[in-house]
Design an enzyme around this catalytic site. Structure first.
Site, PDB file in Angstrom:
ATOM      1  CB  THR A  93     -86.117 -25.365  -6.293  1.00  0.00           C
ATOM      2  OG1 THR A  93     -87.402 -25.574  -6.878  1.00  0.00           O
ATOM      3  CG2 THR A  93     -85.182 -26.460  -6.750  1.00  0.00           C
TER       4      THR A  93
ATOM      5  CD  GLU B   5     -82.360 -26.892  -9.020  1.00  0.00           C
ATOM      6  OE1 GLU B   5     -81.611 -26.278  -8.232  1.00  0.00           O
ATOM      7  OE2 GLU B   5     -83.408 -26.410  -9.469  1.00  0.00           O
TER       8      GLU B   5
ATOM      9  CE  LYS C 282     -81.402 -11.277 -23.709  1.00  0.00           C
ATOM     10  NZ  LYS C 282     -82.548 -12.037 -23.289  1.00  0.00           N
TER      11      LYS C 282
ATOM     12  CD1 TRP D  65     -77.953 -10.221 -23.402  1.00  0.00           C
ATOM     13  CD2 TRP D  65     -76.885 -11.906 -22.368  1.00  0.00           C
ATOM     14  NE1 TRP D  65     -78.561 -11.387 -23.775  1.00  0.00           N
ATOM     15  CE2 TRP D  65     -77.920 -12.446 -23.158  1.00  0.00           C
ATOM     16  CE3 TRP D  65     -76.079 -12.767 -21.629  1.00  0.00           C
ATOM     17  CZ2 TRP D  65     -78.178 -13.810 -23.226  1.00  0.00           C
ATOM     18  CZ3 TRP D  65     -76.326 -14.121 -21.703  1.00  0.00           C
ATOM     19  CH2 TRP D  65     -77.370 -14.639 -22.486  1.00  0.00           C
TER      20      TRP D  65
HETATM   21  P1  AMP Z   1     -80.597 -22.261  -4.465  1.00  0.00           P
HETATM   22  O1  AMP Z   1     -80.907 -23.470  -5.225  1.00  0.00           O
HETATM   23  O2  AMP Z   1     -81.769 -21.674  -3.757  1.00  0.00           O
HETATM   24  O3  AMP Z   1     -79.437 -22.468  -3.573  1.00  0.00           O
HETATM   25  O4  AMP Z   1     -80.172 -21.141  -5.523  1.00  0.00           O
HETATM   26  C1  AMP Z   1     -79.160 -21.371  -6.462  1.00  0.00           C
HETATM   27  C2  AMP Z   1     -78.865 -20.119  -7.209  1.00  0.00           C
HETATM   28  O5  AMP Z   1     -78.300 -19.129  -6.355  1.00  0.00           O
HETATM   29  C3  AMP Z   1     -77.832 -20.291  -8.297  1.00  0.00           C
HETATM   30  O6  AMP Z   1     -78.367 -20.840  -9.476  1.00  0.00           O
HETATM   31  C4  AMP Z   1     -77.350 -18.862  -8.493  1.00  0.00           C
HETATM   32  O7  AMP Z   1     -78.247 -18.104  -9.280  1.00  0.00           O
HETATM   33  C5  AMP Z   1     -77.392 -18.319  -7.080  1.00  0.00           C
HETATM   34  N1  AMP Z   1     -76.051 -18.386  -6.485  1.00  0.00           N
HETATM   35  C6  AMP Z   1     -75.572 -19.302  -5.633  1.00  0.00           C
HETATM   36  N2  AMP Z   1     -74.300 -19.012  -5.269  1.00  0.00           N
HETATM   37  C7  AMP Z   1     -73.960 -17.877  -5.932  1.00  0.00           C
HETATM   38  C8  AMP Z   1     -72.783 -17.070  -5.994  1.00  0.00           C
HETATM   39  N3  AMP Z   1     -71.688 -17.333  -5.279  1.00  0.00           N
HETATM   40  N4  AMP Z   1     -72.813 -15.996  -6.816  1.00  0.00           N
HETATM   41  C9  AMP Z   1     -73.899 -15.693  -7.543  1.00  0.00           C
HETATM   42  N5  AMP Z   1     -75.040 -16.392  -7.511  1.00  0.00           N
HETATM   43  C10 AMP Z   1     -75.082 -17.477  -6.713  1.00  0.00           C
END
Ligand code: AMP
Length: 545
Positions: A189, A334, A442, A447
């Protein structure tokens, strides 16, 4: 009483076996780092994957050993997807945009045995090669003619040539059978704080995820598609597209290092691409190029956009100007990554286009296999269909149960994985991500969703990029501060932009101030790094304070 059906493990090698048998002549086209366009077929790719599996065995790679890649999207990278996982080893795709210190950390943590790299990353390999502890061989993914000079090669221990490894083997190799729960691939990650953590996929989770990803209300892929994955193969297995393509027999087009608008557009047109996938920042570059040059897409019909929130203005621009349907999707490393995809239900078909755009701006509904809920601060499940957001929890067969080597302890809460995203879910089950929990603003105990505010700012014609962060406020604790990059040559003042919010949100959500900057820092996967902005503006004095 058990059913009387065959017991066959779900294995990644079954994808390439299927593609070779049923779609032998379908093409895989790659823009190579050598500079040319390379063409191959599933038949040839399958044979070369088997040869590479033998080459790995000859290098001493065994079951569950980790093999790393630092590579763009291309046919050689795809061969490794099958050669490594198919032979029972674990494919560890490393993000080359990480800092060299982080690359050394994760290569050591993963205990990578062999590291394959595209020639673009030669300087990076030179920087890390003597620092990694477990890598026994570095393999340049090229032919002899393009190998580094003897002088450069001497800086890298045990440097090998990909095409020479390939040439030394024949393709007489039977993919082994083993337990479907065996580990297949590993992604770390991005981790904005602390060290990156490893997510270890299994053959079973990967195959089930690919089935779900290909469904009509997910990515909707078929043999008739020509798929160009812009999303990198080093980021969550390119959202499963290298597997989905084999499963369906779609033609694949890999862009290599050419991710600028012009290079992408040329490939879209010359190869007849119908479907693509990537993060919003890449599409911004493509849209800007296409608009500036008054071009049209002649074959492209759909693109999936995810990884961060897709601004509604982008969905509209693709639809109205170019006839390209945007499929907004949400997921995370994940989750393999797919969680939701935004396709309309039958009840939406009678809506006006405006009403449909409002649905399409959401992140979509759960794909079969993913169960989700939103919970309040006490962990109690919240109802769907209200305007209130909660913490989004998920569970399912392709969702993490624990990080590699148990880093960080047990991440689950009563069997659910807390995503760290904040969302509301409407009565039809459509998820709308309002924030990362650490990005929430906040104000006076209430929120404010920063993504809603960014989406409004992004709809202004003079705005190229917008990030909304919390700034300290003596009365309200935190208030929204908008950080904006203007489009080249565009004129825009703070007051004009704030006036643009009027009537679009509750008045108290309006940002307290706007700061214009030249650039917003982006992370290794193209997401805005709001933690960096928060650091930069941590002492910012709001005019309302
Ligand atoms: P990653 O594991 O690097 O792919 O990041 C995942 C995170 O990206 C998610 O938990 C979200 O916070 C963000 N994310 C992925 N897709 C979207 C989406 N369509 N809209 C908003 N946030 C997103």
């Amino acid at each position: 009483m058990n059913g009387q059906m065959m017991q066959q493990p779900l294995l990644i090698s079954s994808f390439i076996v299927h593609a070779e048998r049923h779609h032998a002549e379908r093409e895989i086209v790659s823009r190579r780092v050598e500079g040319d366009i390379h063409r191959t077929t599933y038949k040839e790719l399958a044979a070369r994957s088997r040869r590479m599996a033998k080459a790995l065995a000859a290098l001493g790679v065994g079951l569950s050993d980790r093999v790393a890649t630092l590579a763009w999207n291309g046919y050689r990278h795809m061969e490794l997807y099958y050669a490594v996982s198919g032979s029972g080893a674990v494919l560890h795709t490393i993000n080359p945009r990480l800092h060299p210190d982080q690359i050394v950390y994760i290569a050591d943590h993963a205990e990578d045995q062999v590291l394959f790299f595209d020639m673009t990353f030669l300087p990076l390999i030179q920087a890390v090669a003597r620092r990694t502890r477990t890598v026994r061989h570095f393999v340049a993914m090229t032919d002899r003619a393009h190998m580094p000079s003897a002088e450069v090669a001497a800086t890298i221990p045990n440097l090998l040539c990909y095409e020479e490894l390939m040439a030394a083997q024949d393709d007489r190799y039977a993919w082994p059978s083993f337990d479907e729960n065996t580990a297949s691939s590993l992604c770390y990650t991005s981790g904005t704080t602390g060290n990156p953590k490893g997510v270890l996929y299994s053959h079973r989770s990967t195959v089930l995820h690919a089935y779900a990803a290909a469904l009509p209300d997910s990515l909707n892929c078929s043999e008739r598609d020509v798929i160009l994955p812009v999303v990198p193969m080093f980021h969550v297995n390119a959202w499963s597209l290298p597997y989905v393509a084999c499963m369906t027999g779609a033609k694949l087009v890999y862009p290599g290092a050419g991710l600028d608008g012009k290079s992408l557009y040329e490939l879209f047109e010359s190869e007849g691409v119908t479907f693509s996938a990537g993060v919003p920042t890449v599409w911004q570059g493509l849209l800007a190029y296409v608009e500036a040059n008054h071009l049209k897409f002649s074959t492209m019909k759909r693109t999936v956009i995810g990884g961060s929130a897709c601004p509604p203005a982008m969905i509209r621009a693709f639809g109205e100007k170019f006839g390209v349907n945007v499929l907004h999707a949400w997921g995370m490393t994940e989750m393999s990554p797919l969680g939701t995809a935004c396709t309309l239900k039958a009840k939406h078909l009678a809506l006006t286009q405006e009403e449909r755009y409002a649905v399409m701006a959401k992140q979509g509904r759960a794909v079969y296999g993913v169960d989700m809920k939103i919970v309040d601060d006490q962990g109690a499940e919240m109802p769907w269909g209200s305007e209130t957001s909660g913490d989004l929890y998920v569970r399912g067969p392709w969702i993490i149960s624990g990080y590699f080597k148990n880093e960080g302890g047990d991440p689950l809460v009563d069997g659910w994985f807390p995503t760290g995203d904040v969302a509301r879910i409407d009565a039809d089950g459509y998820v709308q991500i309002t924030d990362r929990s650490k990005d929430v603003i906040k104000s006076g105990g209430e929120w404010i969703g920063s993504i809603d505010l960014e989406n409004i700012a992004m709809a202004h014609p003079a705005v190229a990029m917008a990030a909304c962060i919390a700034a300290k406020h003596p009365k309200w604790d935190e208030r929204p501060l908008l950080v904006v990059v203007k489009k080249p040559g565009a004129e825009l003042t703070r007051d004009e932009l704030l006036a643009f919010f009027e009537g679009k949100i509750a008045k108290w959500w309006t940002p307290d101030d706007v700061i214009f900057v030249d650039a917003i820092p982006l992370g290794a996967t193209g997401k805005m790094q709001k933690n960096k902005l928060r650091d930069q503006f941590k002492d910012y004095h709001l005019p309302t304070a």
